[in-house]
Design a protein around this motif. Structure first.
Motif, PDB file in Angstrom:
ATOM      1  N   ALA A 160       6.726  -3.254   3.250  1.00 35.49           N
ATOM      2  CA  ALA A 160       7.200  -4.188   2.238  1.00 35.49           C
ATOM      3  C   ALA A 160       7.597  -3.437   0.983  1.00 35.49           C
ATOM      4  O   ALA A 160       7.715  -4.018  -0.095  1.00 35.49           O
ATOM      5  CB  ALA A 160       6.115  -5.222   1.921  1.00 35.49           C
ATOM      6  N   SER A 161       7.821  -2.124   1.109  1.00 40.55           N
ATOM      7  CA  SER A 161       8.133  -1.304  -0.048  1.00 40.55           C
ATOM      8  C   SER A 161       9.511  -0.661   0.107  1.00 40.55           C
ATOM      9  O   SER A 161      10.287  -1.025   0.996  1.00 40.55           O
ATOM     10  CB  SER A 161       7.048  -0.235  -0.216  1.00 40.55           C
ATOM     11  OG  SER A 161       7.204   0.420  -1.447  1.00 40.55           O
ATOM     12  N   ASN A 162       9.805   0.307  -0.761  1.00 43.96           N
ATOM     13  CA  ASN A 162      11.091   0.999  -0.693  1.00 43.96           C
ATOM     14  C   ASN A 162      11.010   2.253   0.169  1.00 43.96           C
ATOM     15  O   ASN A 162      11.932   3.065   0.170  1.00 43.96           O
ATOM     16  CB  ASN A 162      11.559   1.383  -2.099  1.00 43.96           C
ATOM     17  CG  ASN A 162      10.640   2.399  -2.767  1.00 43.96           C
ATOM     18  OD1 ASN A 162       9.417   2.353  -2.572  1.00 43.96           O
ATOM     19  ND2 ASN A 162      11.205   3.311  -3.537  1.00 43.96           N
ATOM     20  N   PHE A 163       9.924   2.422   0.891  1.00 46.87           N
ATOM     21  CA  PHE A 163       9.747   3.562   1.782  1.00 46.87           C
ATOM     22  C   PHE A 163       9.238   3.075   3.125  1.00 46.87           C
ATOM     23  O   PHE A 163       8.794   1.920   3.263  1.00 46.87           O
ATOM     24  CB  PHE A 163       8.761   4.582   1.184  1.00 46.87           C
ATOM     25  CG  PHE A 163       7.427   4.005   0.818  1.00 46.87           C
ATOM     26  CD1 PHE A 163       6.477   3.711   1.794  1.00 46.87           C
ATOM     27  CD2 PHE A 163       7.103   3.741  -0.508  1.00 46.87           C
ATOM     28  CE1 PHE A 163       5.241   3.171   1.468  1.00 46.87           C
ATOM     29  CE2 PHE A 163       5.876   3.194  -0.847  1.00 46.87           C
ATOM     30  CZ  PHE A 163       4.946   2.909   0.145  1.00 46.87           C
ATOM     31  N   VAL A 164       9.287   3.951   4.111  1.00 45.96           N
ATOM     32  CA  VAL A 164       8.783   3.609   5.441  1.00 45.96           C
ATOM     33  C   VAL A 164       7.958   4.784   5.958  1.00 45.96           C
ATOM     34  O   VAL A 164       8.367   5.939   5.870  1.00 45.96           O
ATOM     35  CB  VAL A 164       9.930   3.262   6.408  1.00 45.96           C
ATOM     36  CG1 VAL A 164      10.964   4.375   6.489  1.00 45.96           C
ATOM     37  CG2 VAL A 164       9.400   2.931   7.797  1.00 45.96           C
ATOM     38  N   LEU A 165       6.778   4.468   6.465  1.00 45.07           N
ATOM     39  CA  LEU A 165       5.904   5.470   7.073  1.00 45.07           C
ATOM     40  C   LEU A 165       6.211   5.544   8.557  1.00 45.07           C
ATOM     41  O   LEU A 165       6.319   4.519   9.230  1.00 45.07           O
ATOM     42  CB  LEU A 165       4.439   5.103   6.858  1.00 45.07           C
ATOM     43  CG  LEU A 165       3.418   6.075   7.465  1.00 45.07           C
ATOM     44  CD1 LEU A 165       3.342   7.352   6.633  1.00 45.07           C
ATOM     45  CD2 LEU A 165       2.037   5.428   7.570  1.00 45.07           C
TER      46      LEU A 165
ATOM     47  N   ASN B 209       0.829  -1.203   0.000  1.00 46.94           N
ATOM     48  CA  ASN B 209       0.000   0.000   0.000  1.00 46.94           C
ATOM     49  C   ASN B 209       0.865   1.254   0.000  1.00 46.94           C
ATOM     50  O   ASN B 209       1.909   1.307   0.646  1.00 46.94           O
ATOM     51  CB  ASN B 209      -0.908   0.009   1.235  1.00 46.94           C
ATOM     52  CG  ASN B 209      -1.849   1.183   1.256  1.00 46.94           C
ATOM     53  OD1 ASN B 209      -2.481   1.509   0.256  1.00 46.94           O
ATOM     54  ND2 ASN B 209      -1.955   1.845   2.406  1.00 46.94           N
ATOM     55  N   ASN B 210       0.411   2.240  -0.737  1.00 47.28           N
ATOM     56  CA  ASN B 210       1.010   3.572  -0.710  1.00 47.28           C
ATOM     57  C   ASN B 210       0.029   4.484   0.036  1.00 47.28           C
ATOM     58  O   ASN B 210      -1.115   4.590  -0.381  1.00 47.28           O
ATOM     59  CB  ASN B 210       1.207   4.061  -2.151  1.00 47.28           C
ATOM     60  CG  ASN B 210       1.740   5.466  -2.235  1.00 47.28           C
ATOM     61  OD1 ASN B 210       2.182   6.045  -1.254  1.00 47.28           O
ATOM     62  ND2 ASN B 210       1.684   6.035  -3.443  1.00 47.28           N
TER      63      ASN B 210
ATOM     64  N   ALA C 161       2.377  -1.372  -7.896  1.00 43.02           N
ATOM     65  CA  ALA C 161       3.430  -0.434  -8.287  1.00 43.02           C
ATOM     66  C   ALA C 161       4.741  -0.718  -7.557  1.00 43.02           C
ATOM     67  O   ALA C 161       5.827  -0.525  -8.093  1.00 43.02           O
ATOM     68  CB  ALA C 161       2.970   0.997  -8.023  1.00 43.02           C
ATOM     69  N   TYR C 162       4.642  -1.181  -6.296  1.00 49.22           N
ATOM     70  CA  TYR C 162       5.838  -1.399  -5.475  1.00 49.22           C
ATOM     71  C   TYR C 162       6.117  -2.887  -5.236  1.00 49.22           C
ATOM     72  O   TYR C 162       6.911  -3.235  -4.368  1.00 49.22           O
ATOM     73  CB  TYR C 162       5.668  -0.700  -4.125  1.00 49.22           C
ATOM     74  CG  TYR C 162       5.581   0.808  -4.223  1.00 49.22           C
ATOM     75  CD1 TYR C 162       6.731   1.586  -4.207  1.00 49.22           C
ATOM     76  CD2 TYR C 162       4.353   1.450  -4.326  1.00 49.22           C
ATOM     77  CE1 TYR C 162       6.669   2.967  -4.292  1.00 49.22           C
ATOM     78  CE2 TYR C 162       4.275   2.831  -4.418  1.00 49.22           C
ATOM     79  CZ  TYR C 162       5.437   3.586  -4.396  1.00 49.22           C
ATOM     80  OH  TYR C 162       5.352   4.954  -4.486  1.00 49.22           O
ATOM     81  N   ALA C 163       5.507  -3.772  -6.003  1.00 49.26           N
ATOM     82  CA  ALA C 163       5.604  -5.210  -5.736  1.00 49.26           C
ATOM     83  C   ALA C 163       7.025  -5.744  -5.864  1.00 49.26           C
ATOM     84  O   ALA C 163       7.397  -6.709  -5.185  1.00 49.26           O
ATOM     85  CB  ALA C 163       4.673  -5.977  -6.674  1.00 49.26           C
ATOM     86  N   ASP C 164       7.842  -5.136  -6.715  1.00 51.67           N
ATOM     87  CA  ASP C 164       9.199  -5.647  -6.904  1.00 51.67           C
ATOM     88  C   ASP C 164      10.058  -5.447  -5.663  1.00 51.67           C
ATOM     89  O   ASP C 164      11.095  -6.100  -5.523  1.00 51.67           O
ATOM     90  CB  ASP C 164       9.850  -4.970  -8.111  1.00 51.67           C
ATOM     91  CG  ASP C 164       9.161  -5.363  -9.410  1.00 51.67           C
ATOM     92  OD1 ASP C 164       9.468  -6.437  -9.940  1.00 51.67           O
ATOM     93  OD2 ASP C 164       8.283  -4.608  -9.861  1.00 51.67           O
TER      94      ASP C 164
END
Length: 504
Positions: free
Chosen positions: A201-206, A68-69, A95-98
């Motif tokens: 699970a993405s390239n960013f962190v909230l 999720n974004n 969009a961020y699955a990779d």
């Protein structure tokens, strides 16, 4: 995503906020009603809630990103399988699955009502070229192709997308490097005083920002050349959050240095320790408003400057600070008149004239908002909420009742404060307004947080502890000696993050 919405002509579409803002935008363009099923507190999809909404609204379209974004939360395939059992088209935006290393494409053979959308924007770094694709049942893909615009992917985008696929393994080296930097960042953020990172699970962190204002942190980082995502009022439940994307090792180092700089500027360990020592006997916490709870540098202080100008006096911020440091300056109308007199204006206006001119500027009118519209909350709302759960809180301010009421309503603060004392109850440095608030709370021991010597003197006169606060634009080197000389047991940074010491 746009093609899918236009193709389905659904009456409604279910999304799960906080999530990618484009779904709402596309829904508005296609006149599809957006039905929101909020995520759980940990930002996972409320699958049972989505199923219930699909059935209750006979909804034919569900759009969910995974990860999720902007939260980075993964939607597991077993949850997607449950959703696909419903009579609705389920669109999984990957969009961020990779960066997650998994995909819903494994379910495409089972469900004809599943569409998986992918992009080259993230893993391949081709965001500016707008290249992507959809995976789904052949009949559905055929219909999507039939309504797409001709040549909707330009030649450059197509060439770069083909090149990315041809060199995918080489590009994934960069993806793995970003994930390593993300993990390094998460470890730092877990140890950092003001952030609580969420699983991703993405390239960013909230991150939840705790003990500080997310807007202030965002602006500080920006001033150091570090860009993070701040959501502001558009963020809904994410108003005190930031999102940090992974970058190169040198970018990570710059981020860490900037975060350390913010902590050095906004945290005094010795003053936090002084607060912690007060905790055993503390019955309540009282707050001044101006310069403590709210930034009034562009409202009350600006009203003083502009009112003085109207009567021919050039008054500076330094003049106001000097008067506040001397004390006896808690009534801004009287202070404005005193500053005008000190500039040698003759004939001297009356207090009534000064008050009327001041109020015109501060209050504004139906045609033009007053300076009060510029005020901003300084204390992070989550920290205020935690304090209110632990201690009775009160306000002791030199504002008239109507101006305090405006602030409480404008910033939705009434729920936190059980007592208020205003100008009509007495003017600091008199103890009267402080004792009035203490009486309302039924307390005899507490502390008053204030940014002026009048606040400190009023607290001591009422028999409670005075704690100084640095107002926006003020410095420790100048204000700390002044506030300590007036009796402050500690001097807190702007936004008072050291109050966290009362919660440990």
């Amino acid at each position: 995503l746009d093609i899918i919405m236009r193709l389905t002509c659904a009456d409604s579409c279910i999304i799960c906020p906080p999530t990618f803002g484009m779904y709402k935008f596309l829904g508005a363009l296609t006149k599809i009603k957006i039905i929101e099923v909020p995520r759980k507190p940990n930002f996972e999809v409320d699958v049972e809630g989505v199923v219930a909404a699909v059935r209750a609204h006979k909804c034919k379209l569900v759009m969910l990103p995974s990860p999720n974004n902007p939260t980075g939360t993964l939607l597991p395939n077993h949850h997607i399988r449950v959703l696909c059992e419903e009579d609705a088209l389920v669109v999984i935006d990957e969009a961020y699955a990779d960066f997650a290393g998994c995909s819903a494409d494994a379910l495409l053979g089972e469900f004809s009502n599943l569409v998986v959308c992918r992009t080259f924007s993230k893993w391949a770094g081709l965001a500016g070229l707008r290249a992507g694709y959809a995976l789904g049942h052949a009949d559905l893909i055929e219909r999507m192709l039939a309504i797409k615009q001709p040549y909707n992917v330009n030649v450059a985008a197509e060439a770069m997308a083909r090149a990315a696929l041809a060199h995918r393994e080489a590009i994934l080296v960069t993806v793995r490097s970003l994930l390593a930097e993300r993990d390094k960042t998460i470890a730092f953020l877990h140890a950092y005083r003001f952030t609580r990172p969420h699983p991703t699970a993405s390239n960013f962190v909230l991150c939840d920002v705790e003990g500080a204002d997310a807007a202030a942190l965002h602006l500080f980082l920006r001033s150091k050349g570090v860009l993070v995502r701040y959501f502001g009022t558009q963020g809904g439940q994410l108003q005190n959050n930031i999102r940090i994307s992974a970058g190169r090792p040198e970018d990570t180092a710059r981020l860490f240095a900037a975060l350390k700089g913010f902590e050095e500027e906004r945290w005094s360990q010795s003053d936090a320790d002084a607060l912690a020592a007060l905790k055993p006997s503390l019955q309540c916490v009282l707050f001044d408003v101006d310069g403590v709870l709210l930034d009034v540098s562009k409202s009350f202080r600006q009203a003083i400057v502009e009112t003085a100008q109207e009567f021919g006096a050039e008054v500076s911020g330094a003049d106001i600070s000097a008067a506040k440091a001397r004390g006896g300056a808690n009534n801004d109308w009287s202070l404005t008149l005193a500053l005008i007199e000190a500039k040698g204006v003759s004939p001297l206006p009356s207090l009534q004239q000064v008050t009327a001119a001041f109020e015109r500027r501060y209050q504004g009118s139906a045609e033009a908002p007053g300076l009060k519209a510029s005020e901003k909350l300084l204390l992070a709302r989550p920290l205020l909420a935690k304090l209110a759960n632990k201690f009775p809180l009160g306000i002791v301010t030199g504002r008239p009742r109507k101006d305090l009421d405006f602030a409480l309503d404008a910033f939705n603060l009434r729920e936190f404060f059980k007592a208020t004392a205003v100008m009509e109850d007495g003017i600091k440095p008199s103890a009267a307004p402080v004792t009035h608030a203490l009486k309302q709370l039924g307390c005899t021991a507490g502390l008053l947080l204030g940014d002026t010597v009048d606040d400190c003197r009023a607290a001591l006169a009422a028999g409670i502890t005075a704690v100084g606060v640095l107002a926006p634009g003020h410095t420790r080197s100048v204000d700390t000696p002044v506030l300590q000389a007036a009796g402050a047991a500690a001097v807190l940074s702007e936004g008072m993050p050291e109050l966290l010491a009362l919660l440990d």
